[in-house]
Scaffold this motif. Structure first.
Motif, PDB file in Angstrom:
ATOM      1  N   ASN A 114      20.622   3.521   1.639  1.00  0.00           N
ATOM      2  CA  ASN A 114      20.450   2.155   2.139  1.00  0.00           C
ATOM      3  C   ASN A 114      20.089   2.151   3.615  1.00  0.00           C
ATOM      4  N   PHE A 115      20.765   3.025   4.359  1.00  0.00           N
ATOM      5  CA  PHE A 115      20.480   3.134   5.794  1.00  0.00           C
ATOM      6  C   PHE A 115      19.020   3.522   6.023  1.00  0.00           C
ATOM      7  N   LEU A 116      18.573   4.523   5.246  1.00  0.00           N
ATOM      8  CA  LEU A 116      17.191   5.004   5.407  1.00  0.00           C
ATOM      9  C   LEU A 116      16.195   3.904   5.044  1.00  0.00           C
ATOM     10  N   VAL A 117      16.462   3.216   3.958  1.00  0.00           N
ATOM     11  CA  VAL A 117      15.561   2.122   3.550  1.00  0.00           C
ATOM     12  C   VAL A 117      15.520   1.066   4.652  1.00  0.00           C
ATOM     13  N   GLY A 118      16.692   0.766   5.191  1.00  0.00           N
ATOM     14  CA  GLY A 118      16.777  -0.220   6.265  1.00  0.00           C
ATOM     15  C   GLY A 118      15.903   0.165   7.452  1.00  0.00           C
ATOM     16  N   GLN A 119      15.924   1.446   7.774  1.00  0.00           N
ATOM     17  CA  GLN A 119      15.099   1.919   8.893  1.00  0.00           C
ATOM     18  C   GLN A 119      13.621   1.700   8.610  1.00  0.00           C
ATOM     19  N   VAL A 120      13.204   1.971   7.354  1.00  0.00           N
ATOM     20  CA  VAL A 120      11.793   1.770   6.985  1.00  0.00           C
ATOM     21  C   VAL A 120      11.447   0.286   7.085  1.00  0.00           C
ATOM     22  N   MET A 121      12.359  -0.558   6.616  1.00  0.00           N
ATOM     23  CA  MET A 121      12.128  -2.001   6.662  1.00  0.00           C
ATOM     24  C   MET A 121      11.889  -2.448   8.096  1.00  0.00           C
ATOM     25  N   LYS A 122      12.702  -1.942   8.979  1.00  0.00           N
ATOM     26  CA  LYS A 122      12.597  -2.273  10.399  1.00  0.00           C
ATOM     27  C   LYS A 122      11.220  -1.874  10.930  1.00  0.00           C
ATOM     28  N   ASP A 132       0.863  -1.202   0.000  1.00  0.00           N
ATOM     29  CA  ASP A 132       0.000   0.000   0.000  1.00  0.00           C
ATOM     30  C   ASP A 132       0.888   1.237   0.000  1.00  0.00           C
ATOM     31  N   ASP A 133       0.763   1.996  -1.044  1.00  0.00           N
ATOM     32  CA  ASP A 133       1.582   3.167  -1.296  1.00  0.00           C
ATOM     33  C   ASP A 133       1.507   4.163  -0.130  1.00  0.00           C
ATOM     34  N   SER A 134       0.290   4.455   0.288  1.00  0.00           N
ATOM     35  CA  SER A 134       0.136   5.523   1.290  1.00  0.00           C
ATOM     36  C   SER A 134       0.734   5.134   2.634  1.00  0.00           C
ATOM     37  N   GLU A 135       0.565   3.849   2.993  1.00  0.00           N
ATOM     38  CA  GLU A 135       1.115   3.404   4.256  1.00  0.00           C
ATOM     39  C   GLU A 135       2.651   3.525   4.241  1.00  0.00           C
ATOM     40  N   LEU A 136       3.251   3.092   3.097  1.00  0.00           N
ATOM     41  CA  LEU A 136       4.703   3.149   2.983  1.00  0.00           C
ATOM     42  C   LEU A 136       5.208   4.594   3.017  1.00  0.00           C
ATOM     43  N   ARG A 137       4.455   5.470   2.328  1.00  0.00           N
ATOM     44  CA  ARG A 137       4.857   6.876   2.315  1.00  0.00           C
ATOM     45  C   ARG A 137       4.917   7.442   3.731  1.00  0.00           C
ATOM     46  N   GLN A 138       3.919   7.041   4.527  1.00  0.00           N
ATOM     47  CA  GLN A 138       3.907   7.500   5.927  1.00  0.00           C
ATOM     48  C   GLN A 138       5.171   7.076   6.650  1.00  0.00           C
ATOM     49  N   CYS A 172       8.038   6.306   5.368  1.00  0.00           N
ATOM     50  CA  CYS A 172       9.196   7.004   4.807  1.00  0.00           C
ATOM     51  C   CYS A 172       9.316   8.396   5.435  1.00  0.00           C
ATOM     52  N   ARG A 173       8.189   9.110   5.459  1.00  0.00           N
ATOM     53  CA  ARG A 173       8.230  10.471   5.996  1.00  0.00           C
ATOM     54  C   ARG A 173       8.705  10.456   7.440  1.00  0.00           C
ATOM     55  N   LYS A 174       8.198   9.474   8.181  1.00  0.00           N
ATOM     56  CA  LYS A 174       8.577   9.368   9.591  1.00  0.00           C
ATOM     57  C   LYS A 174      10.105   9.216   9.720  1.00  0.00           C
ATOM     58  N   ILE A 175      10.676   8.316   8.934  1.00  0.00           N
ATOM     59  CA  ILE A 175      12.110   8.044   9.015  1.00  0.00           C
ATOM     60  C   ILE A 175      12.914   9.264   8.551  1.00  0.00           C
ATOM     61  N   ILE A 176      12.419   9.948   7.496  1.00  0.00           N
ATOM     62  CA  ILE A 176      13.121  11.124   6.988  1.00  0.00           C
ATOM     63  C   ILE A 176      13.205  12.208   8.078  1.00  0.00           C
ATOM     64  N   SER A 177      12.080  12.390   8.772  1.00  0.00           N
ATOM     65  CA  SER A 177      12.083  13.438   9.791  1.00  0.00           C
ATOM     66  C   SER A 177      12.970  13.081  10.973  1.00  0.00           C
ATOM     67  N   VAL A 202      10.378   0.784  -1.291  1.00  0.00           N
ATOM     68  CA  VAL A 202      10.761   1.801  -0.306  1.00  0.00           C
ATOM     69  C   VAL A 202      11.837   2.710  -0.895  1.00  0.00           C
ATOM     70  N   SER A 203      12.795   2.096  -1.539  1.00  0.00           N
ATOM     71  CA  SER A 203      13.890   2.842  -2.122  1.00  0.00           C
ATOM     72  C   SER A 203      13.370   3.850  -3.153  1.00  0.00           C
ATOM     73  N   GLU A 204      12.480   3.367  -4.001  1.00  0.00           N
ATOM     74  CA  GLU A 204      11.891   4.252  -5.017  1.00  0.00           C
ATOM     75  C   GLU A 204      11.176   5.441  -4.366  1.00  0.00           C
ATOM     76  N   LEU A 205      10.351   5.109  -3.337  1.00  0.00           N
ATOM     77  CA  LEU A 205       9.579   6.145  -2.661  1.00  0.00           C
ATOM     78  C   LEU A 205      10.490   7.179  -1.992  1.00  0.00           C
ATOM     79  N   MET A 206      11.534   6.675  -1.336  1.00  0.00           N
ATOM     80  CA  MET A 206      12.495   7.541  -0.646  1.00  0.00           C
ATOM     81  C   MET A 206      13.071   8.567  -1.605  1.00  0.00           C
ATOM     82  N   LYS A 207      13.554   8.027  -2.732  1.00  0.00           N
ATOM     83  CA  LYS A 207      14.172   8.895  -3.732  1.00  0.00           C
ATOM     84  C   LYS A 207      13.183   9.984  -4.147  1.00  0.00           C
TER      85      LYS A 207
END
Lengths: 445, 472
Positions: free
Chosen positions: B444-452, B413-419, B421-426, B463-468
């Motif tokens: 990679n570090f950021l993606v890893g955090q989202v995965m966790k 689900d795109d929207s859930e993942l975006r949420q 991502c934003r959380k990790i970015i902040s 996740v990587s695509e969304l992050m970028k």
């Protein structure tokens, strides 16, 4: 049947005391078979050359190296005869592994059979025991024997009986202790021509256990009537006794009188090269066949006795001679000149016969160049003189064609045989011709 | 001595392969089965007097198939000969083999590199019995003979001396086994492959040394390496290399001298008179030709051409028949590149780890297709997929149901993942800055955090695509 069998066995033992035709008389087995003996061969007593495997009965091909060997199975021929109700009475004497023309090359410590008409003389070989017994037996009997280069014809001629050898592959060789596989043929000896056909019909025919056995139809009836006969001219030269030639001539005249055609024919290649080709091929195969007898499993010593020691001790002289001859003929560097060339000569010999059979029903010659010699005479012969005794018989054996020796009278009270040959699978025609010869009678005094 | 050689090392092989017929070459005894000594033998394979060989036609078919598959010229006649020599493992003191004309003449097998190795001949023959010594051969006071093997059908394959290294020799054997299994004429688990090798090196002027009786292809490579080292050592010391025959001892990894005098072996060959010469007609050849499947080397080319597979993936998929069969069933429904990658990297990894082969798999293509489809549609993460493959080694189950039951489905689900991502970015400002300034590792570090955060249920690619996209 049992009473009759006992009588037969008694007679056999009596004959054995004087003539040594048996390597074994199988009394127990014979009496057992007598209990269940059935048609169509009920009442027929059969002796078997020692080289044929009979289950549970010592089968040693006349050799000390196989002393005590009891096969686990019956040769196909034996099985078929037993199933047809015949009774096997014993194993008959032979030259060791079939290596001889007089039955004097017997295995070590094996007695030499004596000619039924003169005990000073040989029976002929290698199927000497079978021929002698056929002559002597007063009961209903045929001998199952084997020919590689003349082992049926020679003793049949010397003992004055009929020796019949069918086409190579007609009778299964499964259970035959090999001499030379591409030449070995199982055949029949009898007193009368009429006794051969019923037995031949029983033992002939395809056997899946022998890859060389033929699928040809088993039918031995023939109605040729008047025969076109070729008399082989090389067989009437000086090498053959004058008295024997005279007998054959008498026969030819009689045949002509009876309306058959007789013409002279020639087999130049067969007579020039038959003996060397035969001895090269047969010893090449024989030496490889005998290789398995090395004391590892057959023989009276345990396995780790050195092969050569066993073989030196237990093979007789002639076997050793043929092993050496045959091993030489197939050695690298010599095999092309000897073994391979001999196989090519053989093909030429077959063609030579085939060509004559396009024109003739039967080819005839004397069977042996001499009458049965004395033991003392044989002793003086060189191996080469010995081998030359086969000059008249090696041809049909190399060609694998049906052939037979039949008595045509006597010289000095000793039997003379006429040999007749027909084309492959023409056993019926051969039997028809033998009947004609038998009916000619005998001009002997 | 052959002076046409130029290579550093020259190796030729003589290989004996046991054909997987039901019965022995010349009698009806089973060629496989009871290992109890002397229970699979009869008067024929024991060489009893009066017994005779009858050809097993199946063995002829299998051997002829091999000849056709390696482009060997099939003889027009089948002629057997007797090879005479005295040895306790020989029931007749001659071996029925082929001499006058081999069943197959010439032929070739291609190595992985595409190098062609020529064959001299391939022929049918019977195996002798096996000898077993209580101690080593020299120390034993007796030896026992087991005739179970006596009369088993073998093909002997002789190569030209065209192999240039132990690796090539090993690869050759590998290619050979692949062909044999593709043709289904060799039982890779129970059958025996034995090789004799002849080796020479340039330094000696190519003096030939023969090594006898090497079993298996790892042994072959080891024996060759050891023998080449020995020869090179002698050459470097200026010592002469003798023409000789050596034995291989796998325990010490060394070869030892058996005999030096190389007299022309004299086997006194005669034509086997008990076996009639059989005509091999074109009808027989044509019928067999139709039964020859596409072989590994052809498959590799086709996989690369048709499916654009990576060459390494293509080779791995094709070399083993059972894997190739599974692969071809799977790609009827899954993208071939994806299937190849997963089958090579994960399926084979797990199999190797468990020391198992394709035939031991408890599941079939249906489960595999289900699993790969889940991966293809990003329904599960790689980690989950790996875990499922490992589980499938134990017992078969439906990956789809397993994922549903254990709630392992990836968050797509795109929207859930975006949420997430934003959380990790902040929460990771420095890493974001690093990435912006060109440090890819930070991504990679950021993606890893989202995965966790997603407990492994997110797709790293997504996740990587969304992050970028978000950071941009």
């Amino acid at each position: 049947m049992i009473r009759e069998t006992k009588k037969v066995l008694e007679e056999c033992k009596k004959i054995q005391e004087e003539y040594f035709y048996f390597t074994a008389i199988c009394e127990e087995e014979a009496l057992l078979q007598a209990e269940t003996a059935n048609d169509p061969l009920r009442g027929l007593f059969v002796s078997v050359k020692d080289c044929l495997c009979v289950k549970g009965v010592e089968s040693a091909a006349g050799s000390r190296i196989l002393k005590g060997y009891q096969p686990l199975f019956d040769a196909t021929v034996i099985k078929r005869l037993k199933d047809a109700g015949a009774i096997i009475i014993g194993k008959t004497a032979q030259d060791e592994f079939g290596f001889g023309s007089f039955n004097t090359n017997v295995g070590l410590n094996v007695p030499i059979p004596k000619n039924p008409l003169d005990r000073e003389r040989v029976t002929g070989g290698s199927s000497g025991g079978g021929a002698g017994l056929t002559r002597k037996a007063s009961f209903n009997h045929v001998a199952i024997t084997e020919s590689t280069g003349g082992s049926i014809e020679s003793p049949a001629a010397f003992c004055g009986v009929i020796g019949f050898c069918p086409t190579y592959g007609r009778v299964s060789r499964y259970g035959l202790i090999s001499y030379a596989d591409s030449l070995d043929k199982i055949g029949i000896m009898s007193k009368k021509v009429s006794e051969i056909k019923p037995v031949l019909e029983m033992i002939s025919g395809y056997d899946q256990k022998d890859a060389t056995s033929l699928r040809a139809e088993v039918d031995f009836t023939a109605k040729t009537g008047k025969f076109k006969i070729g008399i082989i001219k090389e067989s009437l030269t000086k090498g053959v006794g004058a008295e024997i030639r005279k007998k054959v001539q008498w026969c030819i005249n009689k045949l002509k009188d009876n309306g058959h055609t007789v013409e002279e024919v020639s087999l130049p290649i067969t007579f020039a090269y038959g003996i060397p080709a035969y001895y090269i091929i047969s010893t090449s195969e024989a030496s490889s066949n005998l290789a398995r007898f090395c004391g590892l499993r057959y023989g009276n010593k345990t396995f780790n006795v050195y092969f050569a020691e066993i073989r030196s001790q237990h093979f007789n002289e002639e076997s050793k001679r043929r092993i050496i001859l045959g091993t030489f003929a197939r050695m690298a560097g010599y095999r092309d000149a000897y073994y391979i060339k001999a196989t090519k000569v053989r093909t030429k010999i077959i063609q030579e016969y085939k060509q004559l059979f396009q024109k003739y029903d039967v080819l005839i010659s004397p069977t042996m160049p001499v009458v049965a010699p004395k033991f003392s005479e044989v002793k003086k012969m060189t191996p080469l003189e010995n081998y030359l005794m086969d000059i008249l018989t090696v041809g049909p054996n190399l060609a694998g064609i049906p052939h037979a020796s039949i008595p045509i009278g006597k010289v000095n009270n000793l039997p003379v045989g006429l040999m007749a040959n027909t084309d492959h699978l023409q056993e019926g025609k051969l039997l028809e011709f033998l009947q004609i010869i038998e009916d000619l009678g005998d001009d002997s005094p | 001595m052959n002076n046409n050689f130029t290579a550093e090392i020259v190796i030729g092989l003589e290989i004996h392969v046991q054909l997987n017929t039901k019965t022995k070459l010349f009698c009806g005894c089973p060629s496989q089965g009871s290992s109890e000594p002397n229970t699979r033998c009869c008067p024929i394979c024991l060489g009893h007097p009066g017994s005779r060989p009858v050809l097993n036609k199946e063995a002829l078919q299998l051997a002829a198939k091999f000849c056709l598959a390696v482009h060997s010229n099939l003889a027009s006649q089948l002629i057997f000969s007797r090879k005479s020599y005295f040895y306790p493992d020989m029931s007749k003191n001659f071996q029925i083999t082929q001499f006058e004309e081999p069943l197959g003449a010439g032929g070739k097998i291609f190595l992985k590199s595409g190098k062609e190795i020529g064959l001299i001949r391939a022929h049918l023959e019977e195996d002798p019995a096996s000898l077993s010594y209580p101690l080593s051969m020299k120390q034993s006071s007796y030896c026992l003979i087991d005739y179970n093997r006596s009369g088993n059908p073998l093909i002997e394959i002789v190569t030209r001396p065209e192999l240039a290294s132990p690796e090539e020799a090993r690869d050759f054997l590998n290619q050979l086994i692949s062909i044999l299994t593709y043709l289904k004429i060799f039982d890779v688990n129970n059958g025996i492959i034995k090789a004799d090798a002849n080796i020479s090196i340039r330094e000696s002027g190519y003096i030939r040394v023969e090594i006898k009786n090497i079993t298996g292809f790892k042994e072959l490579e080891a024996a060759l390496i050891s023998e080449i080292a020995r020869q090179k050592q002698l050459a470097s010391e200026g010592k002469k290399i003798q023409q000789e025959t050596r034995g291989w001892d796998s325990n010490t990894n060394t070869t030892h001298l058996m005999r030096t005098k190389e007299t022309e072996a004299d086997y006194g060959y005669i034509i086997e008179p008990d076996l009639p010469i059989i005509d091999i007609d074109t009808e027989f050849k044509e019928k067999l030709q139709l039964e020859i499947p596409e072989l590994a080397q052809e498959k590799i080319k086709r996989y690369i051409r048709t499916y654009q597979l990576d060459p390494v993936d293509a080779e791995v998929m094709a070399m083993e028949l059972e894997l190739a069969e599974l692969f071809e069933k799977v790609i009827a429904q899954v993208k071939p590149q994806l299937a190849a990658k997963w089958m090579r990297k994960e399926l084979l990894r797990v199999l190797n780890y468990n020391k198992k082969s394709i035939r031991d798999l408890k599941f079939n293509e249906l489960e595999l297709i289900e699993l790969l489809t889940l991966i293809e549609h990003h329904k599960i993460s790689d980690t989950t997929a790996q875990k499922i493959i490992e589980e499938l080694m134990v017992k078969a189950f439906s990956p789809k149901e397993y994922v549903a039951k254990n709630k392992l489905e990836q968050i797509s689900d795109d929207s859930e993942l975006r949420q997430f991502c934003r959380k990790i970015i902040s929460e990771n400002k420095t890493a974001v800055e690093d990435y912006k300034s060109g440090n890819d590792k930070s991504l990679n570090f950021l993606v890893g955090q989202v995965m966790k955060l997603s407990k492994g249920k997110a797709s790293p690619q997504m996740v990587s695509e969304l992050m970028k996209e978000i950071i941009k």
